[in-house]
Design an enzyme around this catalytic site. Structure first.
Site, PDB file in Angstrom:
ATOM      1  N   GLU A 132      41.624  32.789  44.305  1.00 32.34           N
ATOM      2  CA  GLU A 132      40.373  33.591  44.694  1.00 32.34           C
ATOM      3  C   GLU A 132      39.038  32.837  44.240  1.00 32.34           C
ATOM      4  O   GLU A 132      38.156  32.731  44.884  1.00 32.34           O
ATOM      5  CB  GLU A 132      40.318  34.758  44.026  1.00 32.34           C
ATOM      6  N   THR A 187      32.788  37.373  50.728  1.00 36.61           N
ATOM      7  CA  THR A 187      33.033  37.850  49.506  1.00 36.61           C
ATOM      8  C   THR A 187      32.168  37.595  48.598  1.00 36.61           C
ATOM      9  O   THR A 187      31.152  38.108  47.725  1.00 36.61           O
ATOM     10  CB  THR A 187      34.397  37.720  48.731  1.00 36.61           C
TER      11      THR A 187
HETATM   12  N1  HSE Z   1      36.646  42.847  43.404  1.00 36.27           N
HETATM   13  C1  HSE Z   1      36.205  41.991  44.334  1.00 36.27           C
HETATM   14  C2  HSE Z   1      34.797  42.217  44.950  1.00 36.27           C
HETATM   15  C3  HSE Z   1      37.196  42.132  45.492  1.00 36.27           C
HETATM   16  O1  HSE Z   1      34.426  43.444  45.104  1.00 36.27           O
HETATM   17  O2  HSE Z   1      34.048  41.366  45.272  1.00 36.27           O
HETATM   18  C4  HSE Z   1      36.823  41.418  46.533  1.00 36.27           C
HETATM   19  O3  HSE Z   1      37.747  41.555  47.641  1.00 36.27           O
END
Ligand code: HSE
Length: 315
Positions: A132, A187
């Site tokens: 990630e 993201t």
């Molecule tokens: N918690 C992360 C965000 C998840 O909201 O940025 C990304 O899919």
């Protein structure tokens, strides 16, 4: 040395955050899956990507979320053998449904089995979270925890070395209607849109909603779960990045959804409901909401999914 047998693993989509539970909650649902096969290679880490959503996915193992996660796991165990990762992308990237997390979760699950490492699921989450970092710029573990464990996960990120994961089994009659608009939001961009800090009133409301999510799921109260995912500042800020979000949210509620939230970083929107409602009606309302904003969308009606698992080689 005799050749190791190839190993294949599958991991499913996930909905991160659930409103106020930013970087904490993950709900694993079956709205698509990625498969990663590990094969022996003479040297290095080679990578191939195919499947319906392979377009735009990096094939450089140092830039690909599955490659980075596999390298983190192998490096930790001092493994220098060559491997090939064959990725089949069944999940659209940039959609907010945990596409990169599913690849990373499937990769570490397959690599763990390939080298018979016997890692715990929490260890796999930690290595998958490194994937990630490659795709989002932050090693948030909420999607990978859900993809590795299945069901609902509560993620307690304790820094680079450890992630605590609490696992709950949601009610079997839970359904999530997910609308994926034909736009992408990175993201990293959705994370950069969020404020550095939150007012105390928001903090307090967030604590209450997160506690309500856990309580509702433990007593199988889907209506209360739906109410608890709504109203977060995360959705307020990020909703502005999603054309049609308010129309989609209102349409889903009017059609009987118990609650609506942005799925992860978006742009996917998730409506929570029971199987005894009208998921098809909610799906139509969500599609219409995006259409009004001039955006086409794919809709999935999903149930809760299990965590990443090794597949039989003929599956
Ligand atoms: N918690 C992360 C965000 C998840 O909201 O940025 C990304 O899919």
């Amino acid at each position: 040395m005799s050749a190791r047998r190839p190993v294949r693993a599958r991991a499913y989509t996930s909905i991160a955050n659930l409103g106020y539970g930013f970087d904490v909650f993950g709900l694993c649902v079956d709205a698509g899956s990625d498969v990663v096969e590990v094969l022996q290679e003479t040297t290095g880490i080679e990578l191939t990507v195919d499947g319906p959503h392979a377009g735009g996915i990096p094939v450089d193992s140092g830039a690909n979320t599955a490659g980075v996660a596999a390298i983190a796991l192998m490096t930790h165990h001092g493994i220098t053998d060559g491997v090939r990762l064959r990725i089949t992308k069944g999940i659209r990237c940039g959609s907010g449904t945990g596409s990169s997390a599913a690849s990373a979760a499937a990769a570490v699950t397959a690599v763990d089995a390939f080298f018979a490492l016997g890692c715990s699921r929490e260890q796999l989450v930690r290595f998958a979270a490194e994937g990630e970092r490659a795709s989002a710029g932050a090693a948030h573990a909420d999607n990978v925890a859900a993809a590795v464990f299945g069901g609902l996960t509560i993620c307690d990120a304790r820094g680079r070395e450890s992630v605590g994961v609490t696992h709950l089994t949601p009610p079997a009659d839970l359904r999530v209607v997910i609308a994926l608009p034909e736009i992408k939001i990175a993201t990293s961009v959705a994370r950069a849109a969020l404020p550095e800090g939150v007012p105390m009133a928001d903090y307090s409301a967030g604590c209450a909603r997160c506690a309500m999510i856990v309580a509702a799921l433990m007593r199988g109260d889907i209506a209360a779960f739906g109410r608890a995912v709504e109203g977060s500042f995360v959705d307020r800020v990020r909703g502005a990045l999603i054309p049609g979000f308010e129309a989609v949210r209102k349409g889903a509620k009017a059609a009987g959804a118990a609650g609506v939230t942005i799925s992860g970083a978006g742009p996917a929107v998730a409506a929570i409901m029971g199987v005894d409602g009208d998921p098809e009606g909610v799906a139509r309302a969500m599609r219409a909401g995006f259409s009004q904003a001039g955006v086409e969308s794919d809709i999935h009606i999903a149930g809760v999914a299990d965590g990443a698992a090794v597949l039989e080689m003929d599956a």
